[in-house]
Design an enzyme around this catalytic site. Structure first.
Site, PDB file in Angstrom:
ATOM      1  N   ASP A  18       0.806  -1.239   0.000  1.00 56.36           N
ATOM      2  CA  ASP A  18       0.000   0.000   0.000  1.00 56.36           C
ATOM      3  C   ASP A  18       0.834   1.282   0.000  1.00 56.36           C
ATOM      4  O   ASP A  18       0.641   2.159  -0.834  1.00 56.36           O
ATOM      5  CB  ASP A  18      -1.077   0.015   1.114  1.00 56.36           C
ATOM      6  CG  ASP A  18      -0.536  -0.250   2.519  1.00 56.36           C
ATOM      7  OD1 ASP A  18       0.692  -0.258   2.695  1.00 56.36           O
ATOM      8  OD2 ASP A  18      -1.355  -0.430   3.438  1.00 56.36           O
ATOM      9  N   HIS A  41      -7.794   2.954   3.247  1.00 48.28           N
ATOM     10  CA  HIS A  41      -8.185   2.093   4.367  1.00 48.28           C
ATOM     11  C   HIS A  41      -7.651   2.573   5.710  1.00 48.28           C
ATOM     12  O   HIS A  41      -8.188   2.218   6.744  1.00 48.28           O
ATOM     13  CB  HIS A  41      -7.805   0.640   4.105  1.00 48.28           C
ATOM     14  CG  HIS A  41      -6.359   0.420   3.858  1.00 48.28           C
ATOM     15  ND1 HIS A  41      -5.693   0.989   2.808  1.00 48.28           N
ATOM     16  CD2 HIS A  41      -5.437  -0.280   4.553  1.00 48.28           C
ATOM     17  CE1 HIS A  41      -4.437   0.637   2.867  1.00 48.28           C
ATOM     18  NE2 HIS A  41      -4.238  -0.134   3.908  1.00 48.28           N
TER      19      HIS A  41
END
Ligand SMILES: *Cc1c(COP(=O)(O)O)cnc(C)c1O
Length: 456
Positions: free
Chosen positions: A123, A448
């Site tokens: 990520d 997220h």
């Protein structure tokens, strides 16, 4: 003979025991975002294996003796000795953590319009590529798409697609090939040495630099030893050294396989590239002999790198993950097969079939594990990888709805993991009772980490 950890517990930390109403309140106050739940309200924390491992007495002793000199400290030379011995890169820069390493290396090789090719960008790795205006493109191997397949190296990059891209019309826009070992964004699956060798050859042929994202170099080496016949019987350190030897450089978070609370490195061979990295390092992280690190962390890293390649440690850690995998399967929950080492990836989409991707089955399962048992873990599904419209509706789901149970190093006992499996078994007996979730707030980048959700 059953394997066991090659250490005993010397210092412990109490863990919080909470009631269900307390957890309901904590989760609701966190906007159903696991990253916003206070750790003081978490009983078993499987959110991340990053910086969460238990340090050894030897690491703490070395840390206490750390030399805080501004330039050329004794701690730096001990750190360099350990890192050089393992990686062989002539230019090594300490930085505070992996994402700083990414920023420094990528800003020296990428630019707007350039492409970064990877088995899977993690990520923060993807974010650092995209913040430079470059494109992060994942080319996982075809076997990775079958979660149940027992293929030993589902972390491999797709060599045919890699060659096609390098040889194709976009080839001259490719700024780097970055292989993540083990593939954290891809089920924690290992990459074979054969795959790394083939990537090296392609990168040479097309004149593109080949870097490793080597956060879990030791765990990858251990799985190579178990699964790639040519390497059976070699030591984890020897296999890791051979992997680094194939690459032009690396970024590596040392919060994983150096079992350090903090730390990372950039390593490169090319002296010109090293100069560009160094300027950025000194301007933004710290002088070249400490980067963003205190002497204590340089020392913990140096010692941790020695401890992590101990075969007895890697054997027992692998057995621990396999034990949990067995219990989870007995509980009726499928995982991404075969189990890796640092984490298990639960197939939440299959368990919670009544929840469509737009109701986020992975997130729903993660919330339920927290509510039912105080266990913290995180979704890797449509919430993480899906595409959303402006009103936060899911318009394109992720290929799979997974939940990652990361296993901190040397931290939990088998009894803790058995408790995790018990909680999961209770949920799996009555999956229809698990509710769906909706997104209330979601930023476009690193979504997220910063979400707000509610029950649908
Ligand atoms: C953790 C991780 C990073 C980022 O490292 P940090 O130390 O958390 O900044 C990058 N790549 C992979 C594969 C990782 O697991």
């Amino acid at each position: 003979m059953k394997s066991f950890p090659p250490y005993r517990v010397q210092v412990v930390r109490e863990i919080p025991i909470t009631t269900r109403p307390e957890r309901e309140q904590a989760l609701s106050e966190a906007g159903y975002n696991m990253f916003d739940v206070p750790a003081g309200k978490v009983t078993i924390d499987l959110l991340s294996d990053s910086g969460t491992g238990a340090v050894s007495a030897a690491q703490e002793a070395a840390a206490a003796a750390g030399d805080r000199s501004y330039a050329g400290s004794d701690s730096y030379y001990r750190f360099r000795h350990a890192v050089d011995d393992l990686t062989g890169f002539p230019h090594i820069f300490p930085v505070h953590q992996g994402r700083a390493a990414e920023r420094i290396l990528f800003s020296a090789v990428l630019a707007p319009g350039r492409i970064s090719l990877s088995n899977t960008h993690f990520d923060t790795t993807r974010a650092n590529v995209e913040l430079l205006g470059a494109e992060a493109r994942d080319l996982p191997c075809a076997e990775a798409a079958d979660l149940d397949s027992m293929d030993p190296f589902k972390g491999n990059i797709d060599l045919a697609k890699l060659e096609e891209t390098l040889a194709g019309p976009e080839g001259d826009r490719v700024g780097q090939v970055l292989v993540t070992i083990t593939n954290n964004g891809g089920g924690g699956q290992p990459v074979s040495m054969a795959n790394l060798k083939a990537v090296r050859e392609l990168c040479r042929r097309f004149g593109v630099p080949f870097f490793l994202d080597a956060a879990r170099f030791a765990e990858n080496a251990w799985l190579v030893i178990q699964r790639e016949p040519e390497y059976a019987g070699q030591t984890p350190k020897a296999v890791a050294q051979q992997a680094f030897e194939l690459a032009d450089g690396c970024v590596a978070s040392l919060k994983k396989d150096a079992i350090s609370p903090m730390g990372a490195i950039v390593g490169v061979r090319d002296p010109e590239l090293a100069k560009r990295c160094e300027v950025n390092l000194i301007a933004t992280e710290g002088f070249r002999t400490y980067g963003g690190l205190g002497a204590h962390d340089l020392e913990r890293v140096a010692q941790g790198l020695r401890e992590v390649v101990n075969p007895d440690y890697l054997r027992s850690r692998t057995a621990e993950a396999a034990h949990l995998a067995g219990l989870v399967n007995e509980a009726g929950v499928d995982i991404v097969q075969p189990p890796g080492i640092h984490a298990l990836y639960l197939n939440a989409g299959r368990l919670l079939q009544h929840i469509p991707p737009s109701g986020f089955p992975g997130h729903a399962l993660a919330c339920e594990m927290y509510l039912a048992g105080g266990i913290r873990c995180v979704e890797l599904g449509s919430l993480y990888l899906g595409e959303f419209d402006e009103e936060h509706n899911l318009v394109s789901p992720a290929p799979f709805e997974l939940v990652r149970l990361a296993i901190p190093r040397r931290t939990y006992t088998e009894a803790h993991l058995e408790y995790v499996a018990d909680v999961l078994a209770t949920i799996a007996k009555n999956p229809e009772s698990v509710p769906q979730y909706r997104v209330v707030e979601a930023p476009p980048l690193l979504r997220h980490f910063n979400l707000k959700m509610r029950k649908a």
